[in-house]
Design an enzyme around this catalytic site. Structure first.
Site, PDB file in Angstrom:
ATOM      1  N   ARG A   1      11.368   8.697 -11.986  1.00 45.78           N
ATOM      2  CA  ARG A   1      10.085   8.504 -12.659  1.00 45.78           C
ATOM      3  C   ARG A   1       9.015   8.316 -11.590  1.00 45.78           C
ATOM      4  O   ARG A   1       9.288   7.781 -10.503  1.00 45.78           O
ATOM      5  CB  ARG A   1      10.132   7.264 -13.557  1.00 45.78           C
ATOM      6  CG  ARG A   1       8.856   7.075 -14.368  1.00 45.78           C
ATOM      7  CD  ARG A   1       8.783   5.728 -15.066  1.00 45.78           C
ATOM      8  NE  ARG A   1       7.545   5.636 -15.846  1.00 45.78           N
ATOM      9  CZ  ARG A   1       7.067   4.536 -16.393  1.00 45.78           C
ATOM     10  NH1 ARG A   1       7.715   3.394 -16.255  1.00 45.78           N
ATOM     11  NH2 ARG A   1       5.939   4.551 -17.079  1.00 45.78           N
ATOM     12  N   HIS A   2       7.817   8.754 -11.883  1.00 47.33           N
ATOM     13  CA  HIS A   2       6.689   8.550 -10.970  1.00 47.33           C
ATOM     14  C   HIS A   2       6.485   7.067 -10.685  1.00 47.33           C
ATOM     15  O   HIS A   2       7.025   6.191 -11.371  1.00 47.33           O
ATOM     16  CB  HIS A   2       5.411   9.147 -11.571  1.00 47.33           C
ATOM     17  CG  HIS A   2       5.105   8.589 -12.930  1.00 47.33           C
ATOM     18  ND1 HIS A   2       4.578   7.333 -13.121  1.00 47.33           N
ATOM     19  CD2 HIS A   2       5.272   9.117 -14.161  1.00 47.33           C
ATOM     20  CE1 HIS A   2       4.427   7.096 -14.402  1.00 47.33           C
ATOM     21  NE2 HIS A   2       4.843   8.159 -15.073  1.00 47.33           N
TER      22      HIS A   2
ATOM     23  N   ARG B   1       1.106   3.577 -12.206  1.00 40.68           N
ATOM     24  CA  ARG B   1      -0.085   4.360 -12.545  1.00 40.68           C
ATOM     25  C   ARG B   1      -1.050   3.528 -13.365  1.00 40.68           C
ATOM     26  O   ARG B   1      -0.720   2.431 -13.835  1.00 40.68           O
ATOM     27  CB  ARG B   1       0.322   5.606 -13.346  1.00 40.68           C
ATOM     28  CG  ARG B   1       1.153   5.279 -14.582  1.00 40.68           C
ATOM     29  CD  ARG B   1       0.978   6.295 -15.678  1.00 40.68           C
ATOM     30  NE  ARG B   1       1.867   6.051 -16.804  1.00 40.68           N
ATOM     31  CZ  ARG B   1       1.701   5.091 -17.695  1.00 40.68           C
ATOM     32  NH1 ARG B   1       0.688   4.247 -17.598  1.00 40.68           N
ATOM     33  NH2 ARG B   1       2.553   4.941 -18.697  1.00 40.68           N
TER      34      ARG B   1
ATOM     35  N   ARG C   1       0.213  12.490 -11.319  1.00 41.31           N
ATOM     36  CA  ARG C   1       1.008  11.336 -10.886  1.00 41.31           C
ATOM     37  C   ARG C   1       2.412  11.723 -10.432  1.00 41.31           C
ATOM     38  O   ARG C   1       2.969  11.093  -9.532  1.00 41.31           O
ATOM     39  CB  ARG C   1       1.065  10.268 -11.977  1.00 41.31           C
ATOM     40  CG  ARG C   1       1.635  10.714 -13.309  1.00 41.31           C
ATOM     41  CD  ARG C   1       1.498   9.612 -14.352  1.00 41.31           C
ATOM     42  NE  ARG C   1       1.952  10.018 -15.684  1.00 41.31           N
ATOM     43  CZ  ARG C   1       1.206  10.661 -16.557  1.00 41.31           C
ATOM     44  NH1 ARG C   1      -0.039  10.979 -16.257  1.00 41.31           N
ATOM     45  NH2 ARG C   1       1.690  10.981 -17.760  1.00 41.31           N
TER      46      ARG C   1
ATOM     47  N   ASP D   1       9.265   8.534 -17.523  1.00 45.72           N
ATOM     48  CA  ASP D   1      10.236   7.631 -18.146  1.00 45.72           C
ATOM     49  C   ASP D   1      10.895   8.289 -19.360  1.00 45.72           C
ATOM     50  O   ASP D   1      12.075   8.084 -19.625  1.00 45.72           O
ATOM     51  CB  ASP D   1       9.594   6.293 -18.523  1.00 45.72           C
ATOM     52  CG  ASP D   1       8.380   6.424 -19.425  1.00 45.72           C
ATOM     53  OD1 ASP D   1       7.903   7.551 -19.652  1.00 45.72           O
ATOM     54  OD2 ASP D   1       7.886   5.371 -19.892  1.00 45.72           O
TER      55      ASP D   1
END
Length: 391
Positions: free
Chosen positions: A42-43, A46, A110, A293
């Site tokens: 996952r990034h 943010r 992102r 996610d």
């Protein structure tokens, strides 16, 4: 009494031979060789995707606006890159080699920036790769996978009539109603606080309740002022509802059939890559996906290994392909959801922790679909489902 030259020579020859033989003996005892690694993360941290009507803060208060990677997120991904570098230091080259690794990302800022920050930790330039001594960084390609062309990394996908029908059935199912019932009054209260119509919040698939929780979570991390009603208990309960929202999208009711239309697409891509790596001795050793996610949630629910928690920022799912000394290939799965703890090993239900590739393929067959578009049309229905907003 001193050794003879012959004795010393014999002893030297003995240890020399032992030094040559021992690595092969050790490999035989260990009985395996790492052949390929596939990583999905996952990034990083943010800003909020959107805010609820009564929010104290608006988009202009976030340096880059909504849905953008923050400096904390960059640091999280850099740390993950360093971890991957250390974990696979004896597998991939220290220096970046384009034939060894491929990085793919969804089309959001992102995830692309997360991949870049991750690569900064994974492959800091050294030697002749240093192009500017003042910048210990090098550009490495990140390939964008548009959802319209290949949806394997973006879930849920609502342009599937059969899935929309399953989602409506989920909301009406006894299983879902039993889980949502304890939160009914709480949801009405949150509606009055947040400014949403209570009839809007009751449908968890429209992500409005999700965004209330997410906005407060983002604001708390970055020390923004929270409304007085957003106590720790309220935020904890909102997090529970967000987990329930994620579960309703991919599980709770007819999980396997949902998987065929959602996370099963990614499982199929993973299986194809691992199978290809097992058959060929290619130079590529690692494939990396930078995603969301919901990507991890859909994947883990499709594999039936979801832990009923929200995947945190920079959470990382790992698939490792090994070749055993008998020639058989096995798959091990790991999930890293904490930066100071080792990843936990996941076991596909019905298999061992080191799952034979053939057994893995057999077990996931029920969630694989050959003609996604056609299966989406089967027994499909109308009805309006809210648009997906990736977290």
């Amino acid at each position: 009494m001193g050794e003879t030259c012959l004795a010393r020579s014999s002893k030297y020859l003995y240890f020399s031979l032992l030094g040559l033989i021992f690595p092969f003996f050790l490999q035989s005892v260990l009985g395996r060789e790492l052949k390929f690694v596939l990583v999905i993360y996952r990034h990083g941290d943010r800003s909020p995707i959107e805010v609820y009507p009564t929010s104290l803060h608006n988009e202009s208060e976030w340096p880059q606006g909504f849905g953008q990677l923050t400096k904390i997120g960059m640091q999280q991904q850099y740390e993950l890159g360093q971890y991957l570098k250390k974990r696979y230091s004896n597998f991939i080259s220290t220096a970046y080699k384009r034939e060894e690794i491929l990085i793919q990302s969804t089309e959001t800022d992102r995830t692309i920036m997360s991949a870049q920050a991750n690569l900064a930790g994974l492959f800091p330039p050294s030697g002749d790769q240093i192009w500017n001594p003042k910048i210990i960084w090098q550009p490495i390609p990140v390939h964008v996978v548009p959802k319209a062309d290949n949806p394997k990394l973006r879930f849920p996908m609502f342009n599937c009539p059969r899935y929309k029908k399953l989602l409506r059935e989920t909301m009406r199912s006894n299983e879902f109603q039993a889980k949502i019932q304890p939160y009914k009054e709480f949801m009405k209260t949150i509606a009055s606080y947040s400014g949403y119509d209570p009839r809007t919040l009751i449908y968890l698939d429209n992500f409005k309740m999700w965004h209330v929780q997410d906005t407060l979570f983002c604001e708390s991390i970055h020390n923004y002022t929270l409304p007085v009603w957003a106590t720790q208990d309220v935020r904890a309960k909102l997090a529970e509802l967000t987990v329930l929202s994620l579960s309703s999208l991919f599980g709770i009711y007819k999980r396997e059939e949902k998987a065929r239309l959602q996370g099963g697409l990614l499982v199929k891509a993973i299986l194809e890559n691992l199978s290809r790596a097992a058959k060929n001795s290619e130079k590529r050793k690692m494939l990396v996906y930078s995603a969301h996610d919901t990507t991890l949630g859909a994947l883990q629910m499709a594999l039936n290994v979801y832990n009923e928690r929200l995947p945190p920022y920079a959470a990382c799912q790992i698939f490792e392909l090994y070749q055993e000394n008998n020639g058989e290939h096995t798959i091990e799965m790991y999930f890293r959801n904490h930066t100071v703890k080792d990843p936990c090993q996941l076991t596909l239900p019905g298999c061992s922790s080191a799952c034979p590739l053939s057994k893995f393929a057999e077990l996931v067959t029920p969630i694989l679909v050959e003609d996604w578009a056609n299966e989406c049309r089967q027994m499909g229905g109308g009805g309006k489902i809210g648009k997906c907003s990736q977290a």
